[in-house]
Design a protein around this motif. Sequence first.
Motif, PDB file in Angstrom:
ATOM      1  N   MET A   1      -8.705  -0.423   4.345  1.00  0.00           N
ATOM      2  CA  MET A   1      -7.339   0.066   4.541  1.00  0.00           C
ATOM      3  C   MET A   1      -6.615  -0.740   5.601  1.00  0.00           C
ATOM      4  SD  MET A   1      -7.801   4.246   4.338  1.00  0.00           S
ATOM      5  CE  MET A   1      -9.225   4.343   5.426  1.00  0.00           C
ATOM      6  N   ALA A   2      -5.297  -0.751   5.504  1.00  0.00           N
ATOM      7  CA  ALA A   2      -4.427  -1.347   6.515  1.00  0.00           C
ATOM      8  C   ALA A   2      -3.248  -0.406   6.728  1.00  0.00           C
ATOM      9  CB  ALA A   2      -3.944  -2.727   6.091  1.00  0.00           C
ATOM     10  N   VAL A   3      -2.641  -0.472   7.917  1.00  0.00           N
ATOM     11  CA  VAL A   3      -1.466   0.355   8.242  1.00  0.00           C
ATOM     12  C   VAL A   3      -0.361  -0.551   8.751  1.00  0.00           C
ATOM     13  CG1 VAL A   3      -0.574   2.323   9.532  1.00  0.00           C
ATOM     14  CG2 VAL A   3      -2.998   2.231   8.942  1.00  0.00           C
ATOM     15  N   LEU A   4       0.826  -0.378   8.206  1.00  0.00           N
ATOM     16  CA  LEU A   4       2.000  -1.130   8.653  1.00  0.00           C
ATOM     17  C   LEU A   4       2.803  -0.288   9.629  1.00  0.00           C
ATOM     18  CD1 LEU A   4       3.233  -2.509   5.194  1.00  0.00           C
ATOM     19  CD2 LEU A   4       1.946  -3.762   6.936  1.00  0.00           C
ATOM     20  N   VAL A   5       3.141  -0.851  10.797  1.00  0.00           N
ATOM     21  CA  VAL A   5       3.936  -0.161  11.802  1.00  0.00           C
ATOM     22  C   VAL A   5       5.030  -1.094  12.313  1.00  0.00           C
ATOM     23  CG1 VAL A   5       2.040   1.332  12.552  1.00  0.00           C
ATOM     24  CG2 VAL A   5       2.390  -0.870  13.683  1.00  0.00           C
ATOM     25  N   ASN A   6       6.056  -0.503  12.930  1.00  0.00           N
ATOM     26  CA  ASN A   6       7.071  -1.297  13.633  1.00  0.00           C
ATOM     27  C   ASN A   6       7.613  -0.497  14.808  1.00  0.00           C
ATOM     28  OD1 ASN A   6       8.846   0.537  12.465  1.00  0.00           O
ATOM     29  ND2 ASN A   6       9.909  -0.952  11.195  1.00  0.00           N
ATOM     30  N   GLU A   7       8.629  -1.029  15.455  1.00  0.00           N
ATOM     31  CA  GLU A   7       9.151  -0.379  16.666  1.00  0.00           C
ATOM     32  C   GLU A   7       9.829   0.950  16.368  1.00  0.00           C
ATOM     33  OE1 GLU A   7      13.172  -3.177  16.612  1.00  0.00           O
ATOM     34  OE2 GLU A   7      11.897  -3.077  18.386  1.00  0.00           O
ATOM     35  N   SER A   8      10.064   1.250  15.081  1.00  0.00           N
ATOM     36  CA  SER A   8      10.637   2.540  14.701  1.00  0.00           C
ATOM     37  C   SER A   8       9.585   3.457  14.083  1.00  0.00           C
ATOM     38  CB  SER A   8      11.806   2.333  13.728  1.00  0.00           C
ATOM     39  OG  SER A   8      12.878   1.688  14.377  1.00  0.00           O
ATOM     40  N   SER A   9       8.327   3.183  14.340  1.00  0.00           N
ATOM     41  CA  SER A   9       7.245   4.116  14.007  1.00  0.00           C
ATOM     42  C   SER A   9       7.050   5.012  15.229  1.00  0.00           C
ATOM     43  CB  SER A   9       5.944   3.363  13.705  1.00  0.00           C
ATOM     44  OG  SER A   9       6.090   2.511  12.597  1.00  0.00           O
ATOM     45  N   PHE A  10       7.307   6.301  15.075  1.00  0.00           N
ATOM     46  CA  PHE A  10       7.259   7.226  16.201  1.00  0.00           C
ATOM     47  C   PHE A  10       6.205   8.303  15.980  1.00  0.00           C
ATOM     48  CE2 PHE A  10      11.715   5.806  16.078  1.00  0.00           C
ATOM     49  CZ  PHE A  10      11.878   5.357  17.373  1.00  0.00           C
ATOM     50  N   SER A  11       5.751   8.872  17.081  1.00  0.00           N
ATOM     51  CA  SER A  11       5.090  10.157  17.064  1.00  0.00           C
ATOM     52  C   SER A  11       3.897  10.179  16.115  1.00  0.00           C
ATOM     53  CB  SER A  11       6.134  11.215  16.683  1.00  0.00           C
ATOM     54  OG  SER A  11       5.680  12.507  16.903  1.00  0.00           O
TER      55      SER A  11
ATOM     56  N   PHE B   1      -1.118   1.554   4.020  1.00  0.00           N
ATOM     57  CA  PHE B   1      -0.219   2.657   4.339  1.00  0.00           C
ATOM     58  C   PHE B   1       0.956   2.107   5.141  1.00  0.00           C
ATOM     59  CE2 PHE B   1      -4.326   4.688   3.773  1.00  0.00           C
ATOM     60  CZ  PHE B   1      -3.998   5.749   2.932  1.00  0.00           C
ATOM     61  N   ASP B   2       2.153   2.360   4.671  1.00  0.00           N
ATOM     62  CA  ASP B   2       3.362   1.876   5.332  1.00  0.00           C
ATOM     63  C   ASP B   2       4.021   3.031   6.073  1.00  0.00           C
ATOM     64  OD1 ASP B   2       5.711   0.698   6.142  1.00  0.00           O
ATOM     65  OD2 ASP B   2       6.350   0.059   4.141  1.00  0.00           O
ATOM     66  N   VAL B   3       3.921   3.034   7.415  1.00  0.00           N
ATOM     67  CA  VAL B   3       4.601   4.050   8.223  1.00  0.00           C
ATOM     68  C   VAL B   3       5.667   3.408   9.111  1.00  0.00           C
ATOM     69  CG1 VAL B   3       2.718   5.723   8.165  1.00  0.00           C
ATOM     70  CG2 VAL B   3       2.762   4.013   9.980  1.00  0.00           C
ATOM     71  N   ARG B   4       6.181   2.264   8.678  1.00  0.00           N
ATOM     72  CA  ARG B   4       7.315   1.660   9.378  1.00  0.00           C
ATOM     73  C   ARG B   4       8.538   2.566   9.211  1.00  0.00           C
ATOM     74  NH1 ARG B   4       7.275  -4.098   6.438  1.00  0.00           N
ATOM     75  NH2 ARG B   4       7.029  -2.614   4.700  1.00  0.00           N
ATOM     76  N   ASN B   5       9.309   2.717  10.266  1.00  0.00           N
ATOM     77  CA  ASN B   5      10.514   3.555  10.258  1.00  0.00           C
ATOM     78  C   ASN B   5      10.187   5.023   9.978  1.00  0.00           C
ATOM     79  OD1 ASN B   5      12.343   1.237  10.564  1.00  0.00           O
ATOM     80  ND2 ASN B   5      11.686   0.742   8.475  1.00  0.00           N
ATOM     81  N   ASN B   6       8.959   5.421  10.224  1.00  0.00           N
ATOM     82  CA  ASN B   6       8.547   6.812  10.043  1.00  0.00           C
ATOM     83  C   ASN B   6       8.704   7.524  11.384  1.00  0.00           C
ATOM     84  OD1 ASN B   6       6.803   9.167  10.112  1.00  0.00           O
ATOM     85  ND2 ASN B   6       5.829   8.431   8.258  1.00  0.00           N
ATOM     86  N   PRO B   7       9.549   8.576  11.447  1.00  0.00           N
ATOM     87  CA  PRO B   7       9.830   9.208  12.738  1.00  0.00           C
ATOM     88  C   PRO B   7       8.823  10.259  13.171  1.00  0.00           C
ATOM     89  CG  PRO B   7      11.140  10.239  11.052  1.00  0.00           C
ATOM     90  CD  PRO B   7      10.373   9.147  10.362  1.00  0.00           C
ATOM     91  N   GLY B   8       7.795  10.523  12.365  1.00  0.00           N
ATOM     92  CA  GLY B   8       6.816  11.531  12.731  1.00  0.00           C
ATOM     93  C   GLY B   8       7.003  12.802  11.923  1.00  0.00           C
ATOM     94  N   GLY B   9       6.569  13.934  12.475  1.00  0.00           N
ATOM     95  CA  GLY B   9       6.691  15.197  11.757  1.00  0.00           C
ATOM     96  C   GLY B   9       5.707  16.225  12.250  1.00  0.00           C
ATOM     97  N   TYR B  10       5.203  17.039  11.319  1.00  0.00           N
ATOM     98  CA  TYR B  10       4.338  18.149  11.664  1.00  0.00           C
ATOM     99  C   TYR B  10       2.897  17.710  11.928  1.00  0.00           C
ATOM    100  CZ  TYR B  10       7.973  21.326  10.007  1.00  0.00           C
ATOM    101  OH  TYR B  10       9.134  22.012   9.845  1.00  0.00           O
TER     102      TYR B  10
END
Length: 385
Positions: A276-286, A226-235
């Motif tokens: 499973m694996a999850v990709l994150v970076n400094e722009s993964s928020f919330s 799962f790639d949630v890099r640059n993901n700002p969040g949501g509901y």
Amino acid sequence: MKKVWQILSYILVAALAALVTLYFFGASPEDGKASKLDTLSGLIEERFIGEADRTAYEDAAAAAMVAALGDEWSYYIPASQYQAHVESVSNAYVGIGITITVSEDGTGFLITKVNPGGPADEAGMEPGDVIIGIEGQSASGMDAAQARDLVRGEVNTQVRLTVRRENRELEMDVTRMEVLSPVALGQMLPDKIGLITIVNFDDRCYDETKAAIDSLLDQGATALIFDVRNNPGGYKHELVNVLDYLLPAGPLFRSEFYTGEVTVDKSDASCLDIPMAVLVNESSFSAAEFFAAALSEYDAAIVVGQQTYGKGYFQTTIQLGDGSAVGLSVGRYTTPNGVSLAGVGITPDVVVEVDEETDFAIYAGTLEPRDDPQIQAAVDALKAN
């Protein structure tokens, strides 16, 4: 600049997305006397020798009040930008299907993303192009709201854009269409590993993420990234639904409201039993951070990439009497194990730093998985297990 726009545009874990109508600049309910701001507004209207734009100074005052809270997550939305905010969290709008930011030299707007199959894509626009003119007007000195208002319009009408590509200037006529921004995209990698990119956790996130997972499993995927890099969040409800689909019975998300009330969202026993694996970076928020944290705390996924930002408050969007709105931090949240990520974030199990050029290519979606060091590190980690 990318991160600033992400924070301002998207930070909305909308567990509490109710819209409440309030009135701005009211009198004090305690003593019946006008507030300082009400008095000042009256003085300006009555005695200022120049022309006063009431909307402009009320917007400035409201923005300053929110900024004075010292909370980087609370924000003010002028009435002129409220519809764009609604469209953003709906993942749907009438436009041409691009993401922009102000170019470094200030002469226009750098295109950072082009939606595949969208109007801009069909017209031949590419990430890295710079919009320097809109409908014959120079884009130099415009802000993003002005550019957006000019680019967007009625369905099936055209907008003329002047685009700088390297040393050339191109004139492009792009047809405006209703654009559904993709929320979750899946693709099969070698070794039967499925890659699912979750853009945000706003409207349609659960439906599109589940559809992507199911499609990859039908194709024979034996592991997922799962790639949630640059993901700002949501509901919150979208996040919880995705986690419920993936994880076994137990707590998923803890919320503490300004009233002191605490709620815990829980998962049922049904889960996805697959590496499973999850990709994150400094722009993964919330919600993106809490997605990775929940999978990690359940030992369901390996976290790969860079340290996340560390957001710990959630906001509710409250519409004001003039059509403007405030996104106000009204509570805090923690991981399934009760851990706050505020100011801390998530440290990946496998840390993989990237240079600025690679970081931009990842954000723009132009980097092939085989050339993405963080995806390849996730693949290696899954194969090692």
